[in-house]
Structure formats: C-alpha cells, structure tokens
Design an enzyme around this catalytic site. Structure first.
Site, PDB file in Angstrom:
ATOM      1  N   TYR A 195     -63.021   1.578  83.864  1.00  0.00           N
ATOM      2  CA  TYR A 195     -62.856   0.644  84.719  1.00  0.00           C
ATOM      3  C   TYR A 195     -63.315   0.814  86.522  1.00  0.00           C
ATOM      4  O   TYR A 195     -63.277   0.608  86.680  1.00  0.00           O
ATOM      5  CB  TYR A 195     -61.956  -0.325  84.685  1.00  0.00           C
ATOM      6  CG  TYR A 195     -60.430   0.578  84.469  1.00  0.00           C
ATOM      7  CD1 TYR A 195     -60.195   1.053  85.716  1.00  0.00           C
ATOM      8  CD2 TYR A 195     -59.801   0.646  83.712  1.00  0.00           C
ATOM      9  CE1 TYR A 195     -59.020   1.467  85.826  1.00  0.00           C
ATOM     10  CE2 TYR A 195     -58.326   1.340  82.917  1.00  0.00           C
ATOM     11  CZ  TYR A 195     -58.051   1.745  84.782  1.00  0.00           C
ATOM     12  OH  TYR A 195     -57.404   2.521  84.681  1.00  0.00           O
ATOM     13  N   GLU A 196     -62.883   2.132  86.723  1.00  0.00           N
ATOM     14  CA  GLU A 196     -63.082   2.539  87.908  1.00  0.00           C
ATOM     15  C   GLU A 196     -64.639   2.639  88.677  1.00  0.00           C
ATOM     16  O   GLU A 196     -64.980   3.020  89.487  1.00  0.00           O
ATOM     17  CB  GLU A 196     -62.554   4.099  87.736  1.00  0.00           C
ATOM     18  CG  GLU A 196     -60.500   3.726  87.393  1.00  0.00           C
ATOM     19  CD  GLU A 196     -60.434   5.869  87.487  1.00  0.00           C
ATOM     20  OE1 GLU A 196     -59.968   6.048  89.244  1.00  0.00           O
ATOM     21  OE2 GLU A 196     -60.490   6.282  86.655  1.00  0.00           O
ATOM     22  N   ALA A 214     -51.313   5.030  77.639  1.00  0.00           N
ATOM     23  CA  ALA A 214     -49.761   3.697  78.442  1.00  0.00           C
ATOM     24  C   ALA A 214     -50.476   2.285  77.491  1.00  0.00           C
ATOM     25  O   ALA A 214     -51.543   2.281  77.890  1.00  0.00           O
ATOM     26  CB  ALA A 214     -48.795   3.921  79.319  1.00  0.00           C
ATOM     27  N   HIS A 231     -61.938   6.717  83.891  1.00  0.00           N
ATOM     28  CA  HIS A 231     -61.579   5.735  83.501  1.00  0.00           C
ATOM     29  C   HIS A 231     -62.858   4.967  83.179  1.00  0.00           C
ATOM     30  O   HIS A 231     -63.638   5.386  84.282  1.00  0.00           O
ATOM     31  CB  HIS A 231     -60.374   4.833  83.322  1.00  0.00           C
ATOM     32  CG  HIS A 231     -59.220   4.800  83.363  1.00  0.00           C
ATOM     33  ND1 HIS A 231     -58.336   5.374  84.337  1.00  0.00           N
ATOM     34  CD2 HIS A 231     -58.168   5.138  82.453  1.00  0.00           C
ATOM     35  CE1 HIS A 231     -57.397   5.858  84.035  1.00  0.00           C
ATOM     36  NE2 HIS A 231     -56.820   5.353  83.058  1.00  0.00           N
ATOM     37  N   ASN A 246     -45.139  -2.371  77.660  1.00  0.00           N
ATOM     38  CA  ASN A 246     -45.183  -4.030  78.005  1.00  0.00           C
ATOM     39  C   ASN A 246     -45.559  -4.512  76.485  1.00  0.00           C
ATOM     40  O   ASN A 246     -46.030  -4.154  75.847  1.00  0.00           O
ATOM     41  CB  ASN A 246     -45.767  -4.341  78.833  1.00  0.00           C
ATOM     42  CG  ASN A 246     -47.339  -4.610  78.493  1.00  0.00           C
ATOM     43  OD1 ASN A 246     -48.127  -3.464  78.558  1.00  0.00           O
ATOM     44  ND2 ASN A 246     -48.339  -6.198  78.551  1.00  0.00           N
ATOM     45  N   HIS A 267     -48.734  -2.872  86.524  1.00  0.00           N
ATOM     46  CA  HIS A 267     -48.846  -1.688  86.228  1.00  0.00           C
ATOM     47  C   HIS A 267     -47.322  -0.784  87.060  1.00  0.00           C
ATOM     48  O   HIS A 267     -46.981   0.133  86.308  1.00  0.00           O
ATOM     49  CB  HIS A 267     -50.063  -0.846  87.085  1.00  0.00           C
ATOM     50  CG  HIS A 267     -50.616   0.516  87.165  1.00  0.00           C
ATOM     51  ND1 HIS A 267     -51.168   1.008  85.888  1.00  0.00           N
ATOM     52  CD2 HIS A 267     -50.727   1.302  87.931  1.00  0.00           C
ATOM     53  CE1 HIS A 267     -51.180   2.283  86.273  1.00  0.00           C
ATOM     54  NE2 HIS A 267     -50.504   2.504  86.831  1.00  0.00           N
ATOM     55  N   SER A 318     -51.094   7.174  81.721  1.00  0.00           N
ATOM     56  CA  SER A 318     -50.734   7.144  82.816  1.00  0.00           C
ATOM     57  C   SER A 318     -48.742   7.110  83.018  1.00  0.00           C
ATOM     58  O   SER A 318     -48.338   6.156  81.798  1.00  0.00           O
ATOM     59  CB  SER A 318     -50.577   5.150  82.855  1.00  0.00           C
ATOM     60  OG  SER A 318     -51.628   4.900  82.982  1.00  0.00           O
ATOM     61  N   HIS A 351     -52.371   8.881  87.739  1.00  0.00           N
ATOM     62  CA  HIS A 351     -52.801  10.087  87.054  1.00  0.00           C
ATOM     63  C   HIS A 351     -52.870  10.704  88.298  1.00  0.00           C
ATOM     64  O   HIS A 351     -53.551  10.892  89.705  1.00  0.00           O
ATOM     65  CB  HIS A 351     -53.719   9.483  86.736  1.00  0.00           C
ATOM     66  CG  HIS A 351     -54.200   8.255  85.940  1.00  0.00           C
ATOM     67  ND1 HIS A 351     -54.589   9.129  84.113  1.00  0.00           N
ATOM     68  CD2 HIS A 351     -53.597   7.367  85.387  1.00  0.00           C
ATOM     69  CE1 HIS A 351     -54.247   8.307  83.316  1.00  0.00           C
ATOM     70  NE2 HIS A 351     -53.763   7.143  83.894  1.00  0.00           N
ATOM     71  N   MET A 369     -56.820   0.386  78.127  1.00  0.00           N
ATOM     72  CA  MET A 369     -58.036   0.883  78.033  1.00  0.00           C
ATOM     73  C   MET A 369     -58.412   2.273  78.245  1.00  0.00           C
ATOM     74  O   MET A 369     -59.321   2.753  79.526  1.00  0.00           O
ATOM     75  CB  MET A 369     -57.999   0.288  79.787  1.00  0.00           C
ATOM     76  CG  MET A 369     -57.054  -1.218  79.615  1.00  0.00           C
ATOM     77  SD  MET A 369     -56.903  -1.693  82.153  1.00  0.00           S
ATOM     78  CE  MET A 369     -55.524  -3.103  82.010  1.00  0.00           C
ATOM     79  N   SER A 370     -57.995   3.324  77.662  1.00  0.00           N
ATOM     80  CA  SER A 370     -58.934   4.524  77.423  1.00  0.00           C
ATOM     81  C   SER A 370     -58.389   5.014  76.160  1.00  0.00           C
ATOM     82  O   SER A 370     -58.285   4.405  75.316  1.00  0.00           O
ATOM     83  CB  SER A 370     -57.843   5.407  78.761  1.00  0.00           C
ATOM     84  OG  SER A 370     -56.600   5.119  77.852  1.00  0.00           O
TER      85      SER A 370
END
Length: 318
Positions: A98-99, A126, A96, A256, A290, A39, A72, A232-233
C-alpha cells in the site's frame, strides 16, 4: 502498478548480501533464522545478545526499499540468540504494497534472506481480529492464509519464474511448518503463558492490500470465508519464502477487534433523536486506528519477546 518480478532480482539480492556481509563479523555472516518485526513489534530486537550486534539502516543498504510507516524503524539487526548462540537477522520494519512499492520490492528482503542462507523465516504482524473468540492482545499462530490480492494478479511470483529461488508452481498447502507450530505451543506452556489472560490461538490470516481498514461488510465476508484475522502484510513474504524453500512460522498480534455487525440504517428509530455528535459516536464504535495498533504492540511486547526467544532457543536444539 507493475507487479511483475524484476528480471534482475537474484542479482540485486546478491549485491545486497555482498554489502551486508562486508559490514558483519564472521560469526554473523550466515544467519539461520530471519525475524520480520511487524507494527509495534520492533522490540523483538531485544531478544538478541548485546554483543556482537550490528544494526544496518535500510537507507544505507543497496537496493532496499524504505518503509514510511510509523512503528517500522527500517533496519537489519544481526546478532546471536540463546545459549547455543543461534545466528539471526531481524528485519525491523517492512515495505508494504500500500506504500506504492511493487510486490517485487515488498518481498525483496525475503529474497535477500534466502541468499544470506536463512533456513527459517519467523514473520510477525499486527492484525484485526475477525474471530469473536479472539481478544485484543491475543496472539495467533498462522496455520493458513487467504491471499485476496493474489486472486486478482497482485501476486509476488507473477512474471517469469526466477529459477535461482524456486520452481514455477510452488505448493502452499504446507506453507506453515507443523514442527515449528508444535514448538510454539510447547514454548508457550514452558514459559507459563497459558496461565495468564493473553491467549495463543491458531488460525487463518486474510491478506488485503490496504491501506484502509475493512468495512463492516468486508469483515463479515472474510469471516464467512474462514478468516480469523485480517491484515495488510506477511502473505507476500510467506509466498516468496516458501518459493525459496525456507521454513515459515508466523504470528499475528490481535490489536483490535473488527466490527462485524451491520451499521445502523438512517431510518432506524434509535438514531432519529440523536444529535450529530451522538450519531458520530454511535457509528464510530469499534473503529480501528493505527495508534491502537501500536499501543497493543507495546502491551504485548514482553510476552511476544519471551515467546520468540524461547522458540529460537528450542529451534537451535533441533
């Protein structure tokens, strides 16, 4: 959701490679290194030479899943890097879990890279910082990971083993190549990046399925498990890359700082006199979003691009 590897994964990857090579000049047909751009890090495509360069959108490539996430772009970029003209392929954007993609599709591009002949995967992402010594904009070189979804069966190697790629029970204690990590720290100093505010760390990445950012309690749990960042990746790609015998180097950009302290209680004296807006602001302190991730990526892009390019130039000398 079906998480078992597709029985025709090798054949599908081969079909994809046949198409890719049909679009490429001879000098780009066999990339040695694949770079996965996380990201906000699509600017890594600027590390390669202007000519020859070939960009192929995922939507035009057979069998490739589409990324739906802002930041992306979704394309392969083939080119050469450095004075040695190292052939590379960049994956600008990833699919991903989650998609709604299966683990097989999440890791399909990694399989394609193996069939292309890629020997090393350089993976970026990220991530949220759990280690309180990390600051927004710092870079962490992964030296280990926690695969939390894998604990409950959401594992990219679940199902019949695909013998064309690797063995049934691949070890992961050596997942993160030590020579490449050594090269990374040397490149950091060679570029003089150690003299500036942004720092380079080594640490442990915790992989969660997403798409929600973590709760305060989850962040404390992950930190107690030894995780330094969370995202998450990346881990599914690394598992599949190692299963396929590829070397791995991976980076997290800290976008963050995760909130580890417990949230305020409803009976705390400090909150009793607060208005609704004040309560919302009090609870929202440190909340991830995000847009923040993408902005941190833009700020760090120059250093990340310089670091990656230097690593690739040094790698070409190995």
């Amino acid at each position: 959701m079906d998480v078992i590897a597709h029985p025709r994964t090798y054949e599908r990857a081969t079909e994809t490679v046949i198409y890719l090579r049909s679009q490429l000049p001879d000098v780009l047909q066999n990339p040695r290194v694949a770079i996965v751009c996380g990201s906000g890090l699509g600017g890594l495509a600027d590390t390669i030479e202007d000519e020859p360069k070939v960009a192929l959108p995922y939507e035009n490539v057979p069998n490739m899943p589409r990324s739906t996430v802002v930041g992306h772009a979704g394309k392969f970029v083939f080119g050469l890097v450095g004075p040695k003209k190292l052939p590379v392929v960049l994956l600008v954007g990833r699919a991903h879990f989650y998609e709604g993609h299966s683990m097989d599709l999440v890791t399909f591009a990694t399989r394609v890279c193996k069939v292309l002949g890629v020997e090393t995967m350089l993976v970026t992402n990220a991530a949220g910082g759990l280690n309180q010594q990390y600051a927004v904009g710092d870079i962490m070189c992964l030296n280990d990971h926690l695969n939390l979804p894998g604990f409950v069966g959401m594992h990219p190697l679940r199902g019949p083993n695909i013998e064309e790629f690797g063995v049934r029970f691949p070890p992961l204690s050596d997942a993160y190549d030590l020579e490449l990590r050594k090269l990374t720290h040397q490149a950091w100093r060679k570029l003089g990046l150690h003299k500036q505010k942004r720092r380079l760390h080594e640490g442990v990445y915790a992989f969660l399925a997403g798409p929600t950012y973590e709760t305060r309690a989850e962040c404390r749990m992950l930190r107690s498990f030894g995780a330094d960042v969370v995202g998450m990746s990346t881990v599914p790609e690394i598992v599949v890359a190692r299963h396929s015998g590829m070397r791995v180097l991976a980076f997290s950009l800290v976008t963050n700082c995760a909130v580890l302290e417990a949230g305020p209680r409803g009976d705390d004296e400090a909150v009793q006199a607060m208005s609704k807006d004040e309560l919302t602001a009090f609870l929202s302190k440190g909340k991830a979003n995000h847009e923040e991730v993408l902005e941190a990526g833009r700020e760090a892009a120059k250093d990340m691009q310089a670091l990656v390019k230097q690593i690739l130039c040094d790698y070409a000398e190995l």
